[in-house]
Every structure is written in C-alpha cells, then in structure tokens.
Write an enzyme that holds these catalytic residues in place. Structure first.
Site, short mmCIF file in Angstrom:
data_model
loop_
_atom_site.label_atom_id
_atom_site.label_comp_id
_atom_site.label_asym_id
_atom_site.label_seq_id
_atom_site.Cartn_x
_atom_site.Cartn_y
_atom_site.Cartn_z
N ASP A 191 -3.33 37.21 -21.78
CA ASP A 191 -4.66 36.79 -21.37
C ASP A 191 -5.50 37.17 -22.65
O ASP A 191 -5.66 37.95 -23.10
CB ASP A 191 -5.32 37.45 -20.29
CG ASP A 191 -6.45 36.99 -19.74
OD1 ASP A 191 -6.61 35.64 -20.36
OD2 ASP A 191 -7.48 37.27 -19.22
N GLU A 275 -2.78 31.27 -20.85
CA GLU A 275 -3.27 30.23 -20.53
C GLU A 275 -4.03 29.45 -21.47
O GLU A 275 -3.96 29.46 -22.97
CB GLU A 275 -4.59 30.75 -20.21
CG GLU A 275 -5.44 31.31 -19.10
CD GLU A 275 -6.20 31.97 -18.44
OE1 GLU A 275 -7.12 31.48 -17.77
OE2 GLU A 275 -7.20 32.68 -19.28
N CYS A 328 -4.86 39.10 -7.01
CA CYS A 328 -3.85 40.41 -7.32
C CYS A 328 -2.07 40.46 -7.57
O CYS A 328 -2.17 40.00 -6.48
CB CYS A 328 -3.70 41.17 -5.44
SG CYS A 328 -3.19 42.82 -6.18
N CYS A 331 0.25 42.02 -4.37
CA CYS A 331 0.43 41.38 -2.89
C CYS A 331 -0.06 39.25 -2.90
O CYS A 331 0.06 38.70 -1.81
CB CYS A 331 -0.24 41.83 -2.42
SG CYS A 331 -2.08 42.23 -2.01
N CYS A 350 -3.26 46.00 -0.81
CA CYS A 350 -2.71 46.76 -0.68
C CYS A 350 -2.86 47.49 -1.45
O CYS A 350 -2.22 48.68 -1.82
CB CYS A 350 -1.65 45.64 -1.43
SG CYS A 350 -2.00 45.78 -3.17
N ASP A 357 -8.29 42.48 -17.37
CA ASP A 357 -7.61 42.06 -18.34
C ASP A 357 -6.04 42.11 -18.15
O ASP A 357 -4.79 41.34 -17.65
CB ASP A 357 -8.01 42.69 -19.52
CG ASP A 357 -9.14 41.90 -19.22
OD1 ASP A 357 -9.85 40.99 -19.20
OD2 ASP A 357 -9.84 42.56 -20.51
ZN LIG Z 1 -2.91 43.45 -3.70
#
Ligand SMILES: [Zn+2]
Length: 420
Positions: A191, A275, A328, A331, A350, A357
């Site tokens: 990133d 990106e 995230c 999950c 989770c 970052d």
């Molecule tokens: Zn999560």
C-alpha cells in the site's frame, strides 16, 4: 527489446553553440509553420502546408543546423495542427485546443533519427565515452556504463537542454534482454502511503524520504531572494539558475530512490500487487497534494510496471475503489465507518487487532491473487504463471468485490518458493 535511455552529454564549446542554435532553429521552424497555417486558416479557411525548403531559402541560417531536427520540428507542428483540425471537424472524439507557440526555455529539445550510411548508422556509440551525432560529431557522454554498447542499435536521439544549462540526450534503442533474476518470494502486496512510502503485507515498511520537505527551506529562501532581485538583472539570472538547480536536485534524488526501490521489489517477487492510484484525482485535494507530488506514486508504479515486464514478473493493479483498508483481512468484515486518523482497529466480527496499513497491504495482495487466479484458471500451458494479465481491464471490474473464503488465510504468498 526497445528502450529509451537517458544519458548526460558534455558537449564542447563549439558543440554547445551548435546545439543551442539547433534548439533555436527548431523552435523558429515550428513557430513559423504554425503562424503561416494559423493566418491562412483564419483569413481564408484553407489548410496550407508550407514547404520547408522555401524556409531555408528565405532564412539561410537554417541550413547551418542538422536538417533532420528541423524536419522533425516541422512534422511535430503538422501533427499538432492536424490533431486540432480533426477535432474541430469532429473526426475524433477528443477535443484538442489550437497548438501553442513554443517559447524560449519551454521546449528545449530536438530530435534526430538515425539513417544508414556507407559507414553504418550515423548515430552510434563510438566508445564508452562518445556518441556520434550528425553535424555535431563526437559528443562526450556519461551513464549506463553497464550496457554493452556494441550490441545497441540506436533509432533516434532527442537532445535537450535543462533550465540549469545541462545537456541530456534520450536515445531510443534496441537492447539485448536483461539477465533473468530468480525471485525470492511468490508474491507481495503493498500500500502506498504518505506517512511511510510503502507498507508491505509482511509488515515491512519503506520510509518516505521526503526530499522536497528537507530542501524546502532552501527553495523558499532562494525564492524570496529571487523576488527581491531586479527582474532580468544579472543577479536575477544567477538566483534563477540556483533555484533551477535545487529543483533539479530533488528530482534526481527522488528518481534515484524510486529506481532503487522498484528494482528491489521487482527482483524479489514474482507477483506484485498494488493499488491503481488515481493520482490526478488525488491532487485535487490540496492538503494532500504536496505530499503526493513529493512521493510521486504515479511514476513509481510505472517503473515497477516496466521493470516487471523486463523480468517477466506479474504486476497487478487493483481498482481505486477497492476498500482495502476497510476490510478485515481475516474474516472479510467491512468496517464502513473507518476514519483516516484511525491507525488501528479491532474487527468486531473476529476480534483481530488490525494495523490499518498492513491490513490494507494484505487485502491488496489477496485481491491481486484472486484476480490473477481467475485469469489463469482454465488456460492451458505449463508456464501459465508467466502469462501477462490485462490488469487494467480487470481492476475496473473489481470495485466492490466479494471476498471468498479461500483467501482469508493471510500472507498467502509469502513462503519462499525457490529454496536455493
Ligand atoms: Zn475480522
């Protein structure tokens, strides 16, 4: 493999005079052709193509400089005019403004193409220190000492003069393919940031050198000095030169840093994911603008792109709208209310504690691998991992992706594949 190389030229005094004359004459031809065409179009609505030969008869000083440079300048003007003409005749969708006249110091370059003569091509590297250019003779140069010049075929040369009175040449040439370097890792995602230049999925950080900030006070000081000088006085020109040199220094430092960093990333990884930054859109935000310009991500991504091509790596760019920092990576939960100042957050789904970052870099990597996987599944051939992927097209489709369970394991690609 075709490539553009930049070399620094150290012309002699006579050569400098001739280069300066050629720069002036090229600009003169461009402006004369444009003025003629403009007048005839405005007065009679006709598109007239003036003859370059008649120019030389009218202004004999034009015969003293390399004629190719003038011919190219003439062609450049024609192209610019025709682009505008096609645009007003609605032959193209693109809207083009009427070409501008070239001012001194604005376009300080001319181009010469190589032609074959009885003694070989007339633009060639004579030895490791001299390049031969028609009418200019042997010019001393420096750079790219690691290239085996005997195998290089030059197509054309663009000679330019900077505001700090230095001479450079871009040579378009054919090179032998560079040596292939085995990557250490399968893949990496990163990133690009303002606080740190790049943050990798492994947590590794490349600090932002911020050359501009460090030299800023010197530039500001010189600018103040310049504003106090009497315009176009001897001192004014001196300070102006000093300012140009400072800007040039930052530019070089930045370029050097970007080349070294991109080279390292490309050499170490087979798949590189980042990106696709919409730098133009970001620059509209003035608060961020200076830092973004400072880091100039766009040119960095381009460097990765061409270096990745040379080394048969895969470079995947993820669409700008992919919410890399809001997801995230464990999950797939999307934290919609993430604010810019939140550097860390805990996933309510989770319970993972996430570094903003690093989490973004992992998401970028996973998304890139997902795109790559979808593009290679179903294709035949043994070395499918080496096939290029049309990433720009694909990333446009990846605006709001669904995270599949197969990639919830993070650091998916970090195991070294080549143990040797
Ligand atoms: Zn999560």
């Amino acid at each position: 493999m075709n490539k553009g190389l930049e070399i620094r030229l150290y012309p002699s005094k006579e050569q400098r005079v001739l280069i300066d004359k050629t720069l002036g004459c090229s600009r003169f031809v461009y402006n004369q052709v444009l003025a003629l065409k403009k007048e005839l179009w405005e007065d009679y609505k006709i598109s007239f193509n003036p003859n370059l030969k008649s120019f030389k008869e009218e202004w004999p000083f034009l015969t003293k400089v390399p004629s190719q440079a003038l011919a190219n300048s003439y062609m450049d003007c024609m192209t610019a005019y025709n682009n505008w003409f096609n645009s007003i005749k609605k032959k193209t969708k693109q809207e083009t403004k009427f070409p501008k006249f070239h001012k001194k110091g604005q376009k300080n370059s001319f181009r010469i193409a190589a032609t074959k003569t009885s003694k070989g091509y007339d633009i060639r590297i004579e030895d490791y220190e001299h390049i031969k250019v028609p009418k200019l003779g042997l010019i001393r140069f420096r750079n790219y000492n690691y290239i085996d010049w005997s195998k290089v075929h030059i197509y054309n040369i663009t000679i330019k003069k900077t505001l700090s009175n230095k001479y450079f040449a871009s040579i378009c040439c054919e090179l032998v393919e560079p040596e292939y370097i085995k990557p250490k890792f399968d893949a990496c995602g990163f990133d690009l940031g303002l606080k740190d230049f790049a943050i990798f999925d492994s947590g590794e950080i490349i600090k932002n050198p911020k050359y501009y900030r460090n030299t800023e006070y010197r530039i500001k000081k010189t600018q103040r000095q310049l504003s106090k000088c009497k315009k176009f006085s001897k001192n004014y020109k001196k300070v102006q030169l000093k300012l140009a040199k400072l800007h040039e220094k930052i530019k070089n430092q930045r370029k050097d840093f970007q080349h070294k960093t991109s080279r390292q990333i490309v050499n170490e990884n087979q798949v590189i994911v980042s990106e696709d930054l919409n730098v133009k859109g970001m620059l509209k935000n003035h608060k961020l603008a200076k830092s973004i310009q400072d880091a100039s991500f766009g040119s960095f991504c381009n460097m990765i792109n061409y270096k990745a091509n040379d080394q048969r790596r895969q470079y995947v760019r993820i669409g700008t709208f992919y919410p890399s920092s809001k997801l995230c990576h464990c999950c797939g939960f999307k934290y919609k209310g993430l604010k810019l100042e939140e550097r860390f957050w805990t996933c309510p789904e989770c319970g993972t504690y996430l570094d903003r970052d690093e989490n973004a870099a992992i998401n970028i990597l996973n998304e890139g691998l997902r795109i790559l996987n979808r593009n290679t599944v179903g294709s035949t051939g043994n070395d499918k991992s080496l096939k290029p992927v049309d990433t720009v097209y694909n990333s446009a489709l990846e605006q709001e992706p669904v995270i599949t369970s197969s990639y919830t394991a993070c650091h998916a690609g970090k195991s070294p594949i080549f143990s040797g």
